[in-house]
Write an enzyme that holds these catalytic residues in place. Structure first.
Site, PDB file in Angstrom:
ATOM      1  N   HIS A 352     -17.735  17.058  11.730  1.00  0.00           N
ATOM      2  CA  HIS A 352     -18.469  18.312  11.691  1.00  0.00           C
ATOM      3  C   HIS A 352     -17.691  19.404  10.995  1.00  0.00           C
ATOM      4  O   HIS A 352     -16.474  19.497  11.144  1.00  0.00           O
ATOM      5  CB  HIS A 352     -18.730  18.735  13.163  1.00  0.00           C
ATOM      6  CG  HIS A 352     -19.739  19.809  13.336  1.00  0.00           C
ATOM      7  ND1 HIS A 352     -19.781  20.608  14.451  1.00  0.00           N
ATOM      8  CD2 HIS A 352     -20.753  20.224  12.547  1.00  0.00           C
ATOM      9  CE1 HIS A 352     -20.792  21.451  14.360  1.00  0.00           C
ATOM     10  NE2 HIS A 352     -21.389  21.244  13.196  1.00  0.00           N
ATOM     11  N   GLU A 358     -15.967  27.236  17.423  1.00  0.00           N
ATOM     12  CA  GLU A 358     -16.086  26.461  18.652  1.00  0.00           C
ATOM     13  C   GLU A 358     -14.775  26.469  19.431  1.00  0.00           C
ATOM     14  O   GLU A 358     -13.730  26.070  18.909  1.00  0.00           O
ATOM     15  CB  GLU A 358     -16.463  25.016  18.320  1.00  0.00           C
ATOM     16  CG  GLU A 358     -17.704  24.883  17.445  1.00  0.00           C
ATOM     17  CD  GLU A 358     -18.000  23.441  17.056  1.00  0.00           C
ATOM     18  OE1 GLU A 358     -17.330  22.527  17.590  1.00  0.00           O
ATOM     19  OE2 GLU A 358     -18.878  23.226  16.215  1.00  0.00           O
ATOM     20  N   HIS A 381     -11.829  25.152  17.078  1.00  0.00           N
ATOM     21  CA  HIS A 381     -12.201  24.727  15.735  1.00  0.00           C
ATOM     22  C   HIS A 381     -13.004  25.876  15.120  1.00  0.00           C
ATOM     23  O   HIS A 381     -14.145  26.121  15.499  1.00  0.00           O
ATOM     24  CB  HIS A 381     -13.025  23.429  15.777  1.00  0.00           C
ATOM     25  CG  HIS A 381     -12.290  22.294  16.441  1.00  0.00           C
ATOM     26  ND1 HIS A 381     -12.906  21.399  17.287  1.00  0.00           N
ATOM     27  CD2 HIS A 381     -10.988  21.925  16.390  1.00  0.00           C
ATOM     28  CE1 HIS A 381     -12.010  20.524  17.726  1.00  0.00           C
ATOM     29  NE2 HIS A 381     -10.846  20.822  17.194  1.00  0.00           N
TER      30      HIS A 381
HETATM   31 FE   LIG Z   1     -18.437  20.997  16.220  1.00  0.00          FE
END
Ligand SMILES: [Fe+2]
Length: 458
Positions: A352, A358, A381
Site C-alpha cells: 500500500h 496511518e 506509515h
Molecule cells: Fe495502509
C-alpha cells in the site's frame, strides 16, 4: 434510564471500590440528564434565578453557539461552586516539556521513513497520567482549531488533588496496560484495556491507576469532535452501535480541598490554578456534550465474505471529519478478533501507498501483517510511504497456497488512526530508545516471484 437510584447507591465523596456500583447512561450524542440528588436538575429552565439546593448553573460549550443544531454540543452543569473560583493561572513549574499542540518546522521533523516503536518502558519514579504523557507526532495547530496530536503515556501512580483540563482538543484514550479510573465533572468512568474513553475539550478530569504500572495511547483532535461514520450500503446497523457508548451519571464530592490544583493544557503548555474545592462538585447536569466510553469488543466488524481484501475503512469506529466529504481529520479504526474467509485471496493487508497517514497500535495479541506483533508499541506509515506485509508473512501466506480455509484470528486487538494531515514527528520520538531501527529490515529479502510461465491466478 432513571438514574435517580444512583443518589442512593453512590455516597457523595465516598471512596469505596470505584468501579463497583457505577451506573452509566447509554447512547451516542444523546441529550442526557443526570442528578445525584433527586430534584437537583432545574425543570423548564437552564438558568433559574435560584437553582435547586442553591447550586450554581454553568454551561460548557463544545461547539460555537451558532453551530447548526445537528452538530451543536453543550451541557449545563449544576455545581456547588462555579469553576471560575480559583487563583490566577500560572505557568506550571517545572514545565512538562514533551507535549505539543502546534507542529512546525522549528519544533518537529518531516520524515517519510516507515517507523516503529517498541513498547515504551514504564518509569520507575512516581509518574501520573499527566506527567506520563508524551506527544509522538501530529499536524496543524490547536490555536487554529485544525489538526491533531498523537500521544502515548506510561505511568504508575494516580493523580492526587489534581485535575487535568485540556483546552486544546478532545482526547480519545486507549489503555493498553492497566485500568483507568476516570473522575469527570459528569461522573465516573471505569476504563479497562479493551475499552476507550473520550474526554472532550474543556472537561476537567482526574485519572487513577488502580493497577499501578499503566500504558496506552491518546489521540487528540483540534477543532472537531468524533462522530459515528456513515454506514452507506452496510445499512442501518453494524460497526459501532450508538447504544454501546456509555456516559457517566452525576457524582459529586463536597468536602473542602484546601490545595486542589487544576492543570490546564493550553496551546500545548501547562498552566496551574489552585482552588479550595474539588472540581467534581456537579450535583446534576444535562446536555449532549459529555465524556463517554466504549467497549471495543462490542464493535460489529464487516468484511469480505468471498474474495479480495476490503479497505481498512470498513473498520472505522469513530471519525472526526474535515470539511471535505469522506476526508477525515482523524479516523479511529478497530481491528478486533474476526474470521478470515476470503477464497483465493492474499489475506494479509495489501501492499500500500496512501495519501492518508496511518498510525497503528496493538492492544494485545499479534497483527496478521507482522509476525510476532508488538503490543504496546506503535508504527507510523506517512503519506505515500510504502508499507505492507513483511517478508515472513508474505512468504508464509504464499506457501499455504490453496489450503487456506476459514480461519479465526483470536486474541488480537489493534487499532489505527488515519488522517489526511501529514504528521510531523517530535524530536523525543525520533530519539526514543523504543525506536525500532531495524523496522525496515522486515521487508528486506522480498524476492522476485516473477515467472512468465505462471499464468494461472489462484
Ligand atoms: Fe495502509
Amino acid at each position: 434510564m432513571d438514574d435517580r437510584q444512583n443518589a442512593e447507591k453512590l455516597p457523595a465523596g465516598g471512596a469505596g471500590d470505584f468501579a463497583a456500583e457505577l451506573k452509566y447512561q447509554s447512547g451516542f450524542g444523546n441529550h442526557f440528564s443526570s442528578e445525584a440528588i433527586a430534584g437537583a436538575l432545574p425543570i423548564g429552565h437552564n438558568n433559574p434565578l435560584v437553582c435547586p439546593y442553591g447550586l450554581y448553573a454553568e454551561q460548557i460549550n463544545g461547539t460555537s453557539f451558532t453551530t447548526p443544531r445537528s452538530a451543536n454540543q453543550r451541557s449545563w452543569l449544576y455545581r456547588i461552586k462555579p469553576s471560575v473560583t480559583h487563583e490566577p493561572f500560572k505557568a506550571r513549574s517545572p514545565a512538562h516539556g514533551r507535549l505539543m499542540a502546534e507542529f512546525t518546522q522549528s519544533n518537529s521533523s518531516a520524515n517519510p521513513t516507515q517507523m516503529r516503536w517498541m513498547p515504551v518502558e514504564i518509569p520507575d519514579e512516581p509518574t501520573d497520567f499527566l506527567d506520563g504523557m508524551f506527544t509522538m507526532c501530529g499536524a496543524g495547530s490547536s490555536f487554529l482549531r485544525h489538526g491533531y496530536a498523537l500521544h502515548m503515556y506510561a505511568a504508575n501512580k494516580s493523580m492526587e488533588d489534581c485535575a487535568f483540563c485540556n483546552a486544546d482538543g478532545d482526547f480519545l484514550v486507549i489503555p493498553q496496560q492497566g485500568r483507568l479510573w476516570v473522575t469527570t465533572e459528569c461522573g465516573k468512568l471505569a476504563v479497562s484495556p479493551g475499552d476507550i474513553v473520550v474526554l472532550p475539550q474543556g472537561f476537567r478530569f482526574s485519572v487513577s491507576l488502580p493497577d499501578g504500572p499503566s500504558r496506552g495511547y491518546i489521540a487528540e483532535i483540534f477543532g472537531a469532535h468524533f462522530q459515528l461514520p456513515e454506514l452507506g450500503p452496510i445499512g442501518a446497523n453494524g460497526l459501532a452501535a450508538p447504544r454501546d457508548f456509555l456516559v457517566p451519571t452525576a457524582w459529586f464530592e463536597e468536602e473542602p480541598r484546601p490545595e486542589y490544583t487544576i492543570v490546564q493544557k493550553y496551546g500545548g503548555e501547562l498552566f496551574t490554578a489552585v482552588q479550595d474545592f474539588s472540581p467534581f462538585n456537579v450535583v446534576a447536569w444535562h446536555g449532549n456534550y459529555t465524556p463517554y466510553k466504549y467497549d471495543l469488543s462490542k464493535f460489529c466488524p464487516y468484511n469480505v465474505v468471498l474474495f479480495d481484501h476490503a479497505d481498512p475503512s470498513i473498520f472505522t469506529g469513530l471519525s472526526a471529519p474535515t470539511e471535505k466529504p469522506g476526508v477525515a481529520l482523524l479516523d479511529f479504526l478497530i481491528f478486533p478478533p474476526r474470521w478470515f474467509v476470503a477464497e483465493g485471496t492474499f489475506r494479509p493487508p495489501y501492499f500500500h501507498r496512501n495519501c492518508m497517514n496511518e498510525f497503528m497500535g496493538v492492544i494485545h495479541g499479534g497483527y496478521e501483517a507482522k509476525g510476532g506483533g508488538y503490543p504496546g508499541g506503535a508504527c507510523l506509515h506517512s503519506c505515500m510511504t510504502p508499507h505492507g506485509p513483511d517478508t515472513k508473512s508474505f512468504e508464509s501466506t504464499i506457501a499455504l497456497g490453496d489450503d487456506m480455509g476459514p480461519r479465526r484470528e483470536s486474541g488480537t486487538l489493534s487499532f489505527m488512526f488515519e488522517s489526511a494531515l501529514i504528521p510531523r514527528i517530535c524530536p523525543w520520538a525520533l530519539e526514543s530508545p523504543a525506536m525500532d531501527h531495524d523496522y525496515l529490515q522486515h521487508w528486506i529479502g522480498m524476492k522476485s516471484h516473477f515467472n512468465r510461465e505462471l499464468t494461472d491466478i489462484k
